[in-house]
Design an enzyme around this catalytic site. Structure first.
Site, short mmCIF file in Angstrom:
data_model
loop_
_atom_site.label_atom_id
_atom_site.label_comp_id
_atom_site.label_asym_id
_atom_site.label_seq_id
_atom_site.Cartn_x
_atom_site.Cartn_y
_atom_site.Cartn_z
N MET A 16 -9.08 7.82 0.26
CA MET A 16 -9.88 8.18 1.45
C MET A 16 -10.46 9.59 1.28
O MET A 16 -9.78 10.47 0.75
CB MET A 16 -8.99 8.15 2.69
N ASP A 37 -4.83 3.46 -1.66
CA ASP A 37 -5.88 3.74 -0.68
C ASP A 37 -6.46 5.13 -0.88
O ASP A 37 -5.82 6.13 -0.57
CB ASP A 37 -5.31 3.62 0.74
N HIS A 94 -8.47 0.90 -3.76
CA HIS A 94 -9.36 0.65 -2.63
C HIS A 94 -10.04 1.96 -2.26
O HIS A 94 -9.41 2.86 -1.70
CB HIS A 94 -8.50 0.11 -1.47
N ASP A 143 -6.45 -6.71 4.30
CA ASP A 143 -5.91 -5.35 4.36
C ASP A 143 -5.88 -4.85 5.80
O ASP A 143 -6.93 -4.67 6.43
CB ASP A 143 -6.79 -4.44 3.49
N MET A 198 -11.16 -6.47 5.78
CA MET A 198 -10.36 -5.50 6.54
C MET A 198 -9.98 -6.10 7.89
O MET A 198 -10.85 -6.59 8.62
CB MET A 198 -11.15 -4.21 6.78
N SER A 223 0.85 -1.19 0.00
CA SER A 223 0.00 0.00 0.00
C SER A 223 0.89 1.24 0.00
O SER A 223 1.67 1.44 0.94
CB SER A 223 -0.89 0.03 1.24
N HIS A 265 -1.27 -1.37 -4.30
CA HIS A 265 -2.53 -1.06 -3.62
C HIS A 265 -2.60 0.45 -3.33
O HIS A 265 -1.69 1.01 -2.72
CB HIS A 265 -2.61 -1.87 -2.33
N MET A 312 -12.20 4.16 -0.07
CA MET A 312 -12.82 4.36 1.25
C MET A 312 -13.52 5.71 1.18
O MET A 312 -13.11 6.71 1.80
CB MET A 312 -11.74 4.31 2.34
C1 DX5 Z 1 -6.21 1.12 5.87
C2 DX5 Z 1 -5.75 0.88 4.44
C3 DX5 Z 1 -4.64 -0.09 4.32
C4 DX5 Z 1 -3.40 0.34 5.03
C5 DX5 Z 1 -2.58 -0.85 5.39
O1 DX5 Z 1 -7.28 1.95 5.89
O2 DX5 Z 1 -6.82 0.42 3.66
O3 DX5 Z 1 -4.37 -0.42 2.96
O4 DX5 Z 1 -2.61 1.20 4.28
O5 DX5 Z 1 -1.50 -0.40 6.13
P1 DX5 Z 1 -0.74 -1.34 7.15
O6 DX5 Z 1 -0.21 -2.51 6.35
O7 DX5 Z 1 0.34 -0.46 7.66
O8 DX5 Z 1 -1.73 -1.78 8.18
ZN ZN Z 2 -6.40 -0.51 1.59
#
Ligand code: DX5
Ligand code: ZN
Length: 229
Positions: free
Chosen positions: A41, A39, A70, A176, A141, A12, A37, A72
């Site tokens: 947000m 993320d 991904h 994840d 998750m 990620s 990956h 969010m």
């Molecule tokens: C959390 C994200 C993950 C996160 C994982 O909201 O969706 O992808 O970056 O990070 P680690 O591996 O550090 O838990």
């Molecule tokens: Zn993620």
């Protein structure tokens, strides 16, 4: 993107240097990442804000493997075409992000992407029971989404149930949150094949010392495969 259940490590870039995404992506891929990956947000569905479709489009030329986006965010549907245009290979929406996940998954596929659905830790596996033929990936998750570096929440019984629900369907199980060489074997043994890892891949390294990323990726993969490097 062909389907198989071998272990895939998906770093990620939430844990990468935010001033240097192009080189960071090139470094993790050169060091053995199978997928990248990303993320997304929105500061609304989750209490953190990262980047939108224009940034994801700028990452695209650097990603030679699979760009796994991904979301969010809520709502999702108004942005599906923008992420298709940005070049996402897999686009994952949360089942908790709105009342019409069934329609969302159809729209993601109709836009030419693989459709993923993510489940927060508090959401039961039954939430995807009627979505199995509409999805290419189910993301379990193992932290509450929003931040990297959180402590792993054990969801192995959920993963096992999901694995048996999926049966022979070509659906990936992605994990994840909090994946590292200690937790990777637990989730792999329960049936996961895509392991997202942010802090455990990027820790201790940089684009100037990319071999550290390589060692971190190899350690997670070896642990998940039951063999230490
Ligand atoms: C959390 C994200 C993950 C996160 C994982 O909201 O969706 O992808 O970056 O990070 P680690 O591996 O550090 O838990
Ligand atoms: Zn993620």
């Amino acid at each position: 993107m062909s389907f198989d259940r071998s272990i895939k490590i998906a770093p990620s870039i939430l844990s990468a240097d935010f001033a240097n995404f192009g080189q960071e992506i090139q470094a993790i891929e050169a060091q053995g990442a199978d997928w990248v990956h990303i993320d997304v947000m929105d500061g609304h569905f989750v209490p953190n804000l990262t980047f939108g479709p224009m940034a994801v489009k700028a990452f695209r030329p650097h990603v030679k493997t699979v760009m796994d986006v991904h979301l969010m965010i809520a709502p999702v549907d108004p942005y599906i075409d923008a992420y298709a245009d940005a070049g996402a290979d897999v686009l994952t929406a949360h089942v908790e992000a709105g009342p019409h996940i069934h329609r969302t998954l159809q729209a993601i596929r109709a836009a030419g992407m693989k459709a993923g659905v993510a489940l927060n830790p508090g959401t039961p596996v039954e939430a995807v029971a009627h979505l199995l033929n509409l999805t290419d990936l189910i993301c379990v998750m193992t932290v509450n989404p929003g931040f990297g570096g959180q402590k792993f929440i054990d969801m192995t019984s959920k993963i096992r149930s999901l694995r048996s629900m999926i049966g022979d369907r070509p659906v990936h199980i992605e994990i994840d949150g909090g994946v590292d060489p200690i937790t990777a074997p637990l989730v792999a043994e329960a049936g996961a094949d895509v392991l997202v890892a942010g802090s455990a891949v990027f820790k201790g390294g940089s684009v100037d010392t990319p071999e550290v990323y390589g060692e971190n990726i190899r350690n997670i993969r070896a642990a998940a495969s039951g063999v230490w490097a």
